[in-house]
Design a protein around this motif. Structure first.
Motif, PDB file in Angstrom:
ATOM      1  N   GLU A   1      -1.824   0.521  -3.612  1.00  0.00           N
ATOM      2  CA  GLU A   1      -2.797   1.030  -2.644  1.00  0.00           C
ATOM      3  C   GLU A   1      -2.255   0.909  -1.219  1.00  0.00           C
ATOM      4  O   GLU A   1      -2.444   1.810  -0.398  1.00  0.00           O
ATOM      5  CB  GLU A   1      -4.106   0.242  -2.782  1.00  0.00           C
ATOM      6  N   GLN A   2      -1.581  -0.197  -0.935  1.00  0.00           N
ATOM      7  CA  GLN A   2      -0.992  -0.380   0.392  1.00  0.00           C
ATOM      8  C   GLN A   2       0.053   0.692   0.662  1.00  0.00           C
ATOM      9  O   GLN A   2       0.126   1.256   1.762  1.00  0.00           O
ATOM     10  CB  GLN A   2      -0.366  -1.768   0.484  1.00  0.00           C
ATOM     11  N   ARG A   3       0.857   0.982  -0.357  1.00  0.00           N
ATOM     12  CA  ARG A   3       1.904   1.991  -0.218  1.00  0.00           C
ATOM     13  C   ARG A   3       1.285   3.360   0.091  1.00  0.00           C
ATOM     14  O   ARG A   3       1.802   4.123   0.916  1.00  0.00           O
ATOM     15  CB  ARG A   3       2.731   2.054  -1.499  1.00  0.00           C
ATOM     16  N   GLU A   4       0.169   3.669  -0.554  1.00  0.00           N
ATOM     17  CA  GLU A   4      -0.493   4.956  -0.329  1.00  0.00           C
ATOM     18  C   GLU A   4      -1.012   5.059   1.108  1.00  0.00           C
ATOM     19  O   GLU A   4      -0.936   6.125   1.731  1.00  0.00           O
ATOM     20  CB  GLU A   4      -1.635   5.133  -1.333  1.00  0.00           C
ATOM     21  N   VAL A   5      -1.532   3.955   1.633  1.00  0.00           N
ATOM     22  CA  VAL A   5      -2.016   3.952   3.020  1.00  0.00           C
ATOM     23  C   VAL A   5      -0.846   4.187   3.979  1.00  0.00           C
ATOM     24  O   VAL A   5      -0.951   4.966   4.932  1.00  0.00           O
ATOM     25  CB  VAL A   5      -2.721   2.614   3.351  1.00  0.00           C
ATOM     26  N   VAL A   6       0.280   3.524   3.718  1.00  0.00           N
ATOM     27  CA  VAL A   6       1.463   3.699   4.567  1.00  0.00           C
ATOM     28  C   VAL A   6       1.965   5.135   4.506  1.00  0.00           C
ATOM     29  O   VAL A   6       2.308   5.737   5.525  1.00  0.00           O
ATOM     30  CB  VAL A   6       2.577   2.717   4.150  1.00  0.00           C
ATOM     31  N   GLN A   7       1.990   5.714   3.312  1.00  0.00           N
ATOM     32  CA  GLN A   7       2.435   7.095   3.160  1.00  0.00           C
ATOM     33  C   GLN A   7       1.515   8.051   3.915  1.00  0.00           C
ATOM     34  O   GLN A   7       1.976   9.018   4.533  1.00  0.00           O
ATOM     35  CB  GLN A   7       2.505   7.456   1.684  1.00  0.00           C
ATOM     36  N   ALA A   8       0.213   7.766   3.885  1.00  0.00           N
ATOM     37  CA  ALA A   8      -0.743   8.593   4.625  1.00  0.00           C
ATOM     38  C   ALA A   8      -0.487   8.486   6.125  1.00  0.00           C
ATOM     39  O   ALA A   8      -0.566   9.477   6.866  1.00  0.00           O
ATOM     40  CB  ALA A   8      -2.170   8.169   4.300  1.00  0.00           C
TER      41      ALA A   8
ATOM     42  N   ILE B   1      10.991  -1.225   9.431  1.00  0.00           N
ATOM     43  CA  ILE B   1       9.567  -1.152   9.760  1.00  0.00           C
ATOM     44  C   ILE B   1       8.780  -1.763   8.611  1.00  0.00           C
ATOM     45  O   ILE B   1       9.023  -1.436   7.447  1.00  0.00           O
ATOM     46  CB  ILE B   1       9.109   0.295   9.981  1.00  0.00           C
ATOM     47  N   ALA B   2       7.868  -2.676   8.927  1.00  0.00           N
ATOM     48  CA  ALA B   2       7.028  -3.307   7.913  1.00  0.00           C
ATOM     49  C   ALA B   2       5.559  -3.126   8.282  1.00  0.00           C
ATOM     50  O   ALA B   2       5.189  -3.204   9.459  1.00  0.00           O
ATOM     51  CB  ALA B   2       7.363  -4.790   7.795  1.00  0.00           C
ATOM     52  N   PHE B   3       4.725  -2.868   7.266  1.00  0.00           N
ATOM     53  CA  PHE B   3       3.305  -2.607   7.475  1.00  0.00           C
ATOM     54  C   PHE B   3       2.464  -3.667   6.765  1.00  0.00           C
ATOM     55  O   PHE B   3       2.745  -4.022   5.623  1.00  0.00           O
ATOM     56  CB  PHE B   3       2.909  -1.233   6.928  1.00  0.00           C
ATOM     57  N   THR B   4       1.423  -4.136   7.447  1.00  0.00           N
ATOM     58  CA  THR B   4       0.429  -5.013   6.830  1.00  0.00           C
ATOM     59  C   THR B   4      -0.857  -4.209   6.670  1.00  0.00           C
ATOM     60  O   THR B   4      -1.406  -3.710   7.655  1.00  0.00           O
ATOM     61  CB  THR B   4       0.155  -6.254   7.694  1.00  0.00           C
ATOM     62  N   VAL B   5      -1.322  -4.061   5.427  1.00  0.00           N
ATOM     63  CA  VAL B   5      -2.521  -3.284   5.129  1.00  0.00           C
ATOM     64  C   VAL B   5      -3.639  -4.237   4.719  1.00  0.00           C
ATOM     65  O   VAL B   5      -3.467  -5.043   3.797  1.00  0.00           O
ATOM     66  CB  VAL B   5      -2.267  -2.263   4.008  1.00  0.00           C
ATOM     67  N   VAL B   6      -4.760  -4.171   5.408  1.00  0.00           N
ATOM     68  CA  VAL B   6      -5.910  -5.016   5.128  1.00  0.00           C
ATOM     69  C   VAL B   6      -7.143  -4.137   4.975  1.00  0.00           C
ATOM     70  O   VAL B   6      -7.445  -3.332   5.861  1.00  0.00           O
ATOM     71  CB  VAL B   6      -6.140  -6.046   6.260  1.00  0.00           C
ATOM     72  N   ASP B   7      -7.821  -4.270   3.827  1.00  0.00           N
ATOM     73  CA  ASP B   7      -9.043  -3.490   3.579  1.00  0.00           C
ATOM     74  C   ASP B   7      -8.822  -1.992   3.773  1.00  0.00           C
ATOM     75  O   ASP B   7      -9.652  -1.288   4.356  1.00  0.00           O
ATOM     76  CB  ASP B   7     -10.181  -3.971   4.488  1.00  0.00           C
ATOM     77  N   GLY B   8      -7.671  -1.495   3.298  1.00  0.00           N
ATOM     78  CA  GLY B   8      -7.422  -0.063   3.318  1.00  0.00           C
ATOM     79  C   GLY B   8      -6.962   0.498   4.637  1.00  0.00           C
ATOM     80  O   GLY B   8      -6.825   1.724   4.778  1.00  0.00           O
TER      81      GLY B   8
ATOM     82  N   ASN C   1       9.549  -8.663   3.316  1.00  0.00           N
ATOM     83  CA  ASN C   1       8.761  -9.886   3.143  1.00  0.00           C
ATOM     84  C   ASN C   1       7.525  -9.624   2.275  1.00  0.00           C
ATOM     85  O   ASN C   1       6.436 -10.133   2.537  1.00  0.00           O
ATOM     86  CB  ASN C   1       8.345 -10.468   4.490  1.00  0.00           C
ATOM     87  N   GLY C   2       7.717  -8.785   1.242  1.00  0.00           N
ATOM     88  CA  GLY C   2       6.639  -8.493   0.315  1.00  0.00           C
ATOM     89  C   GLY C   2       5.694  -7.395   0.757  1.00  0.00           C
ATOM     90  O   GLY C   2       4.754  -7.061   0.040  1.00  0.00           O
ATOM     91  N   ARG C   3       5.923  -6.808   1.927  1.00  0.00           N
ATOM     92  CA  ARG C   3       5.040  -5.756   2.445  1.00  0.00           C
ATOM     93  C   ARG C   3       5.731  -4.405   2.374  1.00  0.00           C
ATOM     94  O   ARG C   3       6.962  -4.320   2.454  1.00  0.00           O
ATOM     95  CB  ARG C   3       4.663  -6.046   3.897  1.00  0.00           C
ATOM     96  N   PRO C   4       4.960  -3.312   2.247  1.00  0.00           N
ATOM     97  CA  PRO C   4       5.585  -1.986   2.243  1.00  0.00           C
ATOM     98  C   PRO C   4       6.256  -1.699   3.574  1.00  0.00           C
ATOM     99  O   PRO C   4       5.732  -2.039   4.635  1.00  0.00           O
ATOM    100  CB  PRO C   4       4.395  -1.036   2.001  1.00  0.00           C
ATOM    101  N   GLY C   5       7.447  -1.093   3.495  1.00  0.00           N
ATOM    102  CA  GLY C   5       8.167  -0.816   4.729  1.00  0.00           C
ATOM    103  C   GLY C   5       9.185   0.285   4.560  1.00  0.00           C
ATOM    104  O   GLY C   5       9.282   0.923   3.504  1.00  0.00           O
ATOM    105  N   VAL C   6       9.957   0.514   5.613  1.00  0.00           N
ATOM    106  CA  VAL C   6      10.967   1.569   5.637  1.00  0.00           C
ATOM    107  C   VAL C   6      12.202   1.047   6.360  1.00  0.00           C
ATOM    108  O   VAL C   6      12.088   0.412   7.415  1.00  0.00           O
ATOM    109  CB  VAL C   6      10.445   2.828   6.372  1.00  0.00           C
ATOM    110  N   VAL C   7      13.369   1.291   5.787  1.00  0.00           N
ATOM    111  CA  VAL C   7      14.640   1.013   6.466  1.00  0.00           C
ATOM    112  C   VAL C   7      15.302   2.346   6.772  1.00  0.00           C
ATOM    113  O   VAL C   7      15.323   3.243   5.927  1.00  0.00           O
ATOM    114  CB  VAL C   7      15.587   0.161   5.594  1.00  0.00           C
ATOM    115  N   SER C   8      15.841   2.495   7.977  1.00  0.00           N
ATOM    116  CA  SER C   8      16.521   3.738   8.340  1.00  0.00           C
ATOM    117  C   SER C   8      17.902   3.417   8.900  1.00  0.00           C
ATOM    118  O   SER C   8      18.159   2.304   9.379  1.00  0.00           O
ATOM    119  CB  SER C   8      15.702   4.535   9.361  1.00  0.00           C
TER     120      SER C   8
END
Length: 292
Positions: A177-184, A262-269, A244-251
């Protein structure tokens, strides 16, 4: 501080507490330098105090460290541009190939670092209540005195913080679900969909950029969405990873040198925190996967 513990019983008692106080301050602040400053200030206050009036020295010192740390957290919000220790003191980067059993192992390996990162998405009161109670077992009534809140209100702060922390730590399903939020988020950024960006950003989202010149912090969904095209441009040339266990992107740059993590923290969608590392020295010292 000069070590006078051999001749000064107050200093000796303080030294016995120093490591614990430093651990409390570091968990609250996420900065070794700030933690050392807080502990030193606590010693100065103790040195000015009539210790005969202190019934529980450990409790007194914890309260002082908590109050000073809270002041530091609030000052950071007032001056978010201030540079202090990086949000990601160490990067654990693994390729994100989708849900798989080994993903949970990678998450477990980085749980300590991930917790420190997640704590940065909490408000000062939430962070202090969670750290003092859940990590150091300080009673809620004592934490409430530090925050200037009732015991019940303090319990609510800690509970809210706990939910946010747990939301980032649940395995596989939550991570999908976190990955989907990041992709959005990335899709909206690529298409210049400002409203789409606001839908997936927490109103109080924090963007932290670790540059060669220090750490830059940007607060608020509107400001972060405005500059989101920069993150999207990097993501276009990158690959999905777990940071660190969170969805991210390396370029990477065209010559193969790493450009950013880049690392993203997703909380409650919603995305509550975005950490971007562009410092070449830190990227060079990090074990990164090969370009896709």
């Amino acid at each position: 501080m000069t070590d006078t513990s051999r001749t000064n019983p107050v200093a000796e008692a303080f030294e016995a507490q120093r490591d614990r106080l430093r651990a409390v301050a570091y968990r609250v602040l996420g900065s070794h330098a700030d933690a050392e400053d807080v502990v030193q200030e606590a010693w100065l206050r103790l040195a000015r105090q009539d210790t005969a009036t202190i019934e529980n020295l450990a409790g007194w010192l914890t309260t002082v460290v908590g109050r000073i740390s809270l002041d530091v957290l609030r000052a950071r919000q007032t001056h978010p541009e201030a540079s202090y220790d990086s949000r990601l003191p160490e990067l654990v980067v693994t390729v994100d190939n989708g849900p798989a059993p080994e993903d949970d192992a990678a998450l477990a390996d980085s749980v300590g670092l991930a917790l420190l990162v997640v704590l940065d998405s909490l408000r000062p009161g939430e962070r202090l209540a969670f750290v003092l109670h859940d990590l150091f077992a300080v009673p809620f009534d004592e934490i409430g005195q530090i925050l200037g809140k009732s015991t019940d209100a303090t319990k609510m702060l800690a509970s809210r913080a706990r939910r946010k922390v747990q939301a980032t730590g649940r395995p596989t399903v939550a991570r999908r679900e976190q990955r989907e939020v990041v992709q959005a988020f990335l899709a909206a950024a690529r298409h210049g969909d400002f409203e789409g960006l606001l839908r997936v950003l927490d109103p109080e989202v924090r963007l932290t950029v670790d540059t060669p010149d220090g750490v830059v912090v940007i607060l608020g969904a509107t400001k972060v969405a405005t500059g989101a095209q920069l993150s999207a441009a990097a993501a276009e040339r990158g690959r999905a990873v777990l940071v660190n266990g969170r969805p991210g992107v390396v370029s990477w740059r065209e010559d193969g040198a790493p450009l950013s993590v880049i690392a993203f923290t997703v909380v409650d969608g919603r995305i509550a925190d975005i950490a971007v590392v562009t410092d070449p020295a830190k990227l060079a010292s990090t074990d990164l996967p090969n370009p896709a």
